[in-house]
Scaffold this active site. Structure first.
Site, short mmCIF file in Angstrom:
data_model
loop_
_atom_site.label_atom_id
_atom_site.label_comp_id
_atom_site.label_asym_id
_atom_site.label_seq_id
_atom_site.Cartn_x
_atom_site.Cartn_y
_atom_site.Cartn_z
N GLU A 1 -2.52 -7.84 7.55
CA GLU A 1 -2.85 -7.57 8.95
C GLU A 1 -3.87 -8.57 9.50
O GLU A 1 -4.69 -8.23 10.35
CB GLU A 1 -3.33 -6.12 9.07
CG GLU A 1 -2.21 -5.16 8.73
CD GLU A 1 -2.55 -3.70 8.90
OE1 GLU A 1 -3.72 -3.32 8.72
OE2 GLU A 1 -1.62 -2.92 9.20
N ARG B 1 0.86 -1.20 0.00
CA ARG B 1 0.00 0.00 0.00
C ARG B 1 0.89 1.24 0.00
O ARG B 1 2.11 1.14 0.07
CB ARG B 1 -0.95 0.02 1.20
CG ARG B 1 -0.25 0.16 2.53
CD ARG B 1 -1.25 0.34 3.67
NE ARG B 1 -0.61 0.09 4.95
CZ ARG B 1 -1.21 0.16 6.13
NH1 ARG B 1 -2.48 0.49 6.20
NH2 ARG B 1 -0.55 -0.09 7.24
N GLU C 1 -2.82 8.22 7.18
CA GLU C 1 -1.45 8.23 7.72
C GLU C 1 -0.40 8.61 6.67
O GLU C 1 0.44 7.79 6.30
CB GLU C 1 -1.11 6.87 8.33
CG GLU C 1 -1.80 6.60 9.63
CD GLU C 1 -1.21 5.42 10.38
OE1 GLU C 1 -0.52 4.60 9.75
OE2 GLU C 1 -1.45 5.31 11.59
N GLU D 1 -7.19 5.93 15.71
CA GLU D 1 -6.82 4.51 15.70
C GLU D 1 -6.02 4.18 16.95
O GLU D 1 -5.15 4.94 17.38
CB GLU D 1 -5.91 4.17 14.51
CG GLU D 1 -6.57 4.16 13.17
CD GLU D 1 -5.59 3.72 12.08
OE1 GLU D 1 -4.65 2.96 12.39
OE2 GLU D 1 -5.76 4.15 10.94
C1 GAL Z 1 -2.14 2.12 11.01
C2 GAL Z 1 -2.87 2.20 9.69
C3 GAL Z 1 -3.98 1.16 9.62
C4 GAL Z 1 -3.48 -0.17 10.09
C5 GAL Z 1 -2.93 -0.02 11.49
C6 GAL Z 1 -2.44 -1.30 12.08
O1 GAL Z 1 -0.87 2.64 10.93
O2 GAL Z 1 -3.45 3.47 9.51
O3 GAL Z 1 -4.44 1.08 8.29
O4 GAL Z 1 -2.48 -0.62 9.23
O5 GAL Z 1 -1.85 0.86 11.46
O6 GAL Z 1 -1.84 -1.09 13.34
#
Ligand code: GAL
Ligand code: ZN
Length: 658
Positions: A364, A117, A156, A316
């Protein structure tokens, strides 16, 4: 702050609760269960379409919004609002294939492939046009959708690139900053190693070269890369605003770890104010020498700093382990509640997770989620529901501010500069040092803002600059001290100017203000310690420092002519200088008059409404029941709270002063 926006997501009732929601990974029947469970858990906001470019725009000129329409309609029907993303964080393989020049080039000169990505070059005109086109189409289509609460641009931002597009854009940025090549050559000190440029085309991004590159170039390229991503964000935001002028726009900043990313204080200027919202992502790093509660508090306090007084949102966090660690680390029972409440205590207008439902596939697949692989009969989902219920009970805190009487100075550019190669000590890293001071204050119940050194500091009783390596001049700090503030400066601060050139006469930018002169750096390697006359110890760093216009409060034992702790009264305030990293900060904080009578492990933070009630957040991370100095009503239970009540180990309370 002239205007403070107290209702950051007006279409959401109370505080925000939810996470990234990726229904495109699931068959339709799971969607219905999702919405049912969201309602059960008190979820009112989900981030959708973050990584769904391939679904909306499956090929050149092909557009298909059927699935996103269905998702938005589903949410509207279920009473859950959408934080609608523009999906531009991950262009699909067809796009990279059709426009190979949009794939990023790393410093080794290798063009990266598609397959993961964030595979884009922020400087490629085709990509820049594509994201504005995408944002425009989405805004046109969903501006009036009943599910829409806010816009989430990209995700991000962090990508940098050193391709030829980057080189062109970098030169234009430098021309803007320095005017001509003479200005650039002077700023970077290019007489060193015969690096003088005679034509702009010779100026390159920091591509791999034979030896250590010019530090001024490296620093400016990072500033430039941060600005370029900010411009990308702003271009999408402007496109959205044309069609959807009344909904907040955000993107999620990363405040995890050592601030290697963007200059978020500069970003903050474009993320605050009407219809803007600061959102951050914070993931706890498991191998933390200090501790998770302190780390969560630091992430939250850093986030509040980006918002500079405006409300903000934790966009997040993880309910349990993250997938990008080596190995899985499970959170202990109750950690989810305590961490999430700590963010809310420190100003977040809710709590969001990555992600709603654990993915069955993809990179993930072992990342934790609100609905874990283990299902709803689980510790995680029970705590998710519990926290949703708490947030409902806490709805009235929305729009309140966090009370803080101290600030720790954080300058992202200075953090970057301190990490460039060729330093006298590789151990003088800013992030761990800021964490250490922050944690010592946390243990004393002092809520600290992480503030930029150029901001108005006049409201703070104490300002700490544990490691402010890069500083152009002392004007703002001097004004703070003269007007009555107490400033504490840690060693190896004020050393270089904005271009990472050593100021003449150490410690350059701050020597005059502090009344000291540094003769020589004396790093302390291998975990050794330097003894101070009063029994304190220094580690990592020491200096041969003399008072020129300050009182030497403590000297080094072995070098009595050399000061270790200095104090200067100036105007109505005072400034302290520490010429070593004190191994134990507690005795020094006690000397400053910052009392410590908190039970061990008790986190105490206060939020208050400008013309209304205040709330004491108490989180007991310790092993013993803890008295909480507050009276009123505990909003988490509805019961009265008196000074006689104690908070059980692991427990949480939010006490509204009645
Ligand atoms: C963040 C990202 C998410 C996911 C997450 C996992 O950095 O925005 O899409 O990858 O980490 O911890
Ligand atoms: Zn590029």
């Amino acid at each position: 702050m002239a205007h403070r926006n107290t209702d950051i997501i007006p279409t959401i009732e109370g505080l925000a609760y939810g996470g990234d929601y990726n229904p495109e990974q699931w068959p339709r029947e799971v969607w219905d269960e999702d919405v049912r469970l969201m309602r059960e858990a008190g979820v009112n906001l989900v981030s959708v379409n973050i990584f769904a470019w391939a679904g909306i725009n499956p090929g050149p000129g092909e557009w298909d919004f059927t699935r996103l329409d269905a998702i938005m309609d589903l949410l509207a029907a279920g009473g859950v609002k959408a934080d609608l993303a523009t999906s531009t964080a991950s262009p699909p393989p067809w796009f990279s294939q059709a426009h190979p020049e949009t794939l990023p080039v790393n410093p080794e000169g290798i063009r990266l492939n598609s397959g993961a990505r964030a595979e884009y070059c922020p400087h490629a005109p085709v990509f820049q046009a594509a994201v504005v086109d995408m944002a425009t189409r989405l805004a046109e289509r969903y501006a009036d959708h009943p599910a829409l609460a806010m816009w989430h641009v990209g995700n991000e931002y962090y990508r940098s690139c050193t391709c030829d597009h980057a080189a062109d854009a970098f030169r234009a940025w430098l021309q803007d900053r320095y005017g001509d090549l003479d200005g650039l050559n002077a700023a970077w000190g290019t007489t060193f190693w015969s690096q003088t440029y005679s034509d702009w085309t010779q100026v390159l991004p920091p591509r791999i070269c034979a030896e250590t590159p010019n530090p001024g170039l490296v620093l400016d390229f990072r500033r430039f890369s941060s600005d370029a991503l900010l411009a990308l964000f702003r271009s999408e935001a402007a496109a959205i605003e044309q069609h959807s002028p009344d909904k907040p726009i955000t993107t999620n900043a990363m405040v995890t770890g050592n601030f290697s990313g963007l200059d978020y204080h500069r970003w903050g200027e474009h993320m605050t104010g009407p219809n803007r919202l600061v959102a951050t992502d914070h993931y706890l790093l498991p191998d933390d020498p200090i501790g998770w509660p302190e780390q969560a508090a630091f992430g939250a306090d850093a986030s509040r700093g980006l918002a500079a007084g405006d409300p903000w949102l934790l966009m997040e966090q993880s309910s349990n382990s993250s997938a990008w660690r080596r190995g899985y680390f499970a959170k202990k029972p109750g950690d989810l509640l305590r961490h999430s409440l700590s963010y809310v205590a420190r100003g977040s207008e809710g709590a969001m997770f990555f992600q709603w439902r654990a993915s069955r596939y993809g990179a993930e697949r072992y990342h934790s989620a609100m609905v874990p692989h283990g299902g709803t009969d689980s510790k995680v989902f029970r705590e998710v529901k519990q926290f949703g219920a708490w947030l409902k009970d806490l709805a009235e805190i929305k729009g309140s501010t966090v009370d803080s009487r101290a600030a720790i100075l954080l300058d992202f550019i200075s953090c970057w500069a301190a990490n460039t190669p060729g330093q006298p000590s590789a151990d003088m890293d800013t992030y761990p040092e800021l964490r250490r001071w922050h944690a010592a204050l946390w243990r004393r119940g002092v809520t600290t803002d992480l503030a930029n050194p150029e901001w108005d500091l006049s409201g703070y009783e104490y300002v700490f600059a544990p490691h402010l390596y890069l500083l152009d001049d002392d004007a703002n700090l001097r004004a703070y001290v003269e007007n009555g503030g107490t400033l504490v400066v840690g060693p190896y601060s004020g050393i270089v100017d904005a271009n990472d050139r050593v100021h003449p006469g150490l410690p350059g930018a701050l020597g005059g203000l502090m009344g000291v002169r540094v003769e020589e750096f004396v790093p302390i390697p291998n975990g050794d310690k330097a003894s101070l006359e009063n029994g304190w110890e220094g580690e990592t760093w020491s200096e041969v420092t003399h008072a020129t216009d300050a009182e030497t409060v403590v000297s080094f034992k072995d070098y009595p002519e050399t000061g270790a702790v200095f104090r200067r009264r100036l105007g109505r305030g005072e400034v302290w200088y520490l010429a070593t990293r004190l191994a134990d900060l507690d005795p020094f904080l006690a000397e400053l008059g910052i009392a410590s009578d908190l039970p061990e492990g008790l986190e105490l933070v206060r939020r208050s409404h400008e013309h209304g009630p205040s709330y004491t957040f108490a989180i007991n991370h310790g092993k013993d029941p803890a008295p909480v100095p507050a009276t009123g009503r505990n909003l988490l239970t509805g019961a009265a709270w008196t000074e006689e009540d104690t908070l059980e180990p692991g427990g949480c309370a939010v006490i509204r002063r009645e």
